[in-house]
Design a protein around this motif. Structure first.
Motif, short mmCIF file in Angstrom:
data_model
loop_
_atom_site.label_atom_id
_atom_site.label_comp_id
_atom_site.label_asym_id
_atom_site.label_seq_id
_atom_site.Cartn_x
_atom_site.Cartn_y
_atom_site.Cartn_z
N CYS A 151 0.90 -1.21 0.08
CA CYS A 151 0.17 0.11 0.01
C CYS A 151 0.62 1.29 0.18
CB CYS A 151 -0.80 0.17 1.28
SG CYS A 151 -2.38 1.14 1.08
N ARG A 152 1.99 1.23 0.66
CA ARG A 152 2.94 2.39 1.04
C ARG A 152 3.52 2.56 -0.57
NH1 ARG A 152 8.28 2.93 1.02
NH2 ARG A 152 9.17 4.83 2.11
N ILE A 192 0.82 4.09 -3.12
CA ILE A 192 0.72 5.88 -2.78
C ILE A 192 2.06 6.29 -3.20
CG2 ILE A 192 0.18 7.68 -0.91
CD1 ILE A 192 -1.41 5.11 0.32
N ARG A 193 3.17 5.78 -2.68
CA ARG A 193 4.43 6.55 -3.22
C ARG A 193 4.65 6.40 -4.53
NH1 ARG A 193 9.96 3.60 -1.44
NH2 ARG A 193 9.02 2.26 -3.13
N MET A 240 1.99 7.21 -7.06
CA MET A 240 1.25 7.94 -7.64
C MET A 240 1.84 9.23 -8.22
SD MET A 240 -2.10 7.80 -4.87
CE MET A 240 -3.29 8.88 -5.87
N PHE A 259 -3.30 10.37 3.28
CA PHE A 259 -3.67 8.96 3.50
C PHE A 259 -3.43 8.52 5.00
CE2 PHE A 259 -2.81 9.97 -0.85
CZ PHE A 259 -3.77 9.16 -1.81
N TYR A 267 0.78 8.71 5.07
CA TYR A 267 1.26 9.37 4.03
C TYR A 267 0.53 10.57 3.35
CZ TYR A 267 2.40 4.53 4.17
OH TYR A 267 2.85 3.03 4.85
N TYR A 268 1.44 11.42 2.72
CA TYR A 268 0.59 12.60 1.95
C TYR A 268 1.31 12.88 0.87
CZ TYR A 268 3.63 15.80 4.16
OH TYR A 268 4.53 16.57 4.84
N PHE A 306 5.65 13.06 -2.75
CA PHE A 306 5.20 11.81 -1.85
C PHE A 306 6.00 12.28 -0.57
CE2 PHE A 306 6.59 7.98 0.47
CZ PHE A 306 5.14 7.50 0.72
N TRP A 341 -7.46 0.28 -0.36
CA TRP A 341 -6.96 1.10 -1.02
C TRP A 341 -5.95 0.13 -2.24
CZ3 TRP A 341 -8.55 5.61 -1.84
CH2 TRP A 341 -7.74 6.47 -2.74
N ALA A 390 -6.06 0.66 -6.37
CA ALA A 390 -4.79 0.88 -7.12
C ALA A 390 -4.76 -0.10 -8.09
CB ALA A 390 -3.56 0.75 -6.18
#
Length: 112
Positions: A9-10, A13-14, A16, A34, A44-45, A55, A74, A78
């Protein structure tokens, strides 16, 4: 491009920012937080400004939108196994803040 099956999941998002569509984000300044729970918890954001998306790990003090989701949900989004909008409407994850920004995610993170 389809993400690999063993993606965390990390990492999803990383990664994206790699799919960030700067043209769709023209003029946008926003922070997307997130808050991930479940098997792969983490905070994370993504910070969007000046045509870039970066990221970060951690909690941003005042994000424009916060997405609270289990890691399995999530990751399903993805991988394209679950539509993000439908999952939101089915309350598979929770959102605080700018829901309109949430609805722009598909256009912001696509090569179209």
């Amino acid at each position: 491009m389809k993400p690999p099956d063993n993606l965390t999941c990390r990492d999803a998002i990383r990664g994206m920012p790699l799919a960030f569509n700067a043209r769709a984000a023209r003029g946008l300044r926003a922070v997307i937080q997130f808050r991930i729970t479940g098997a792969e918890p983490g905070d994370y954001y993504l910070r969007i400004a000046d045509g870039e998306c970066l990221f970060h790990e951690g909690v941003f003090p005042a994000p424009d939108v916060s997405i609270h989701a289990r890691s399995d949900i999530w990751l399903a989004i993805a991988h394209g196994k679950l539509d993000g909008t439908l999952a939101y409407l089915m309350r598979r994850y929770r959102v605080e803040g700018d829901v309109l920004l949430l609805m722009r995610l598909k256009s912001l993170f696509s090569s179209d």
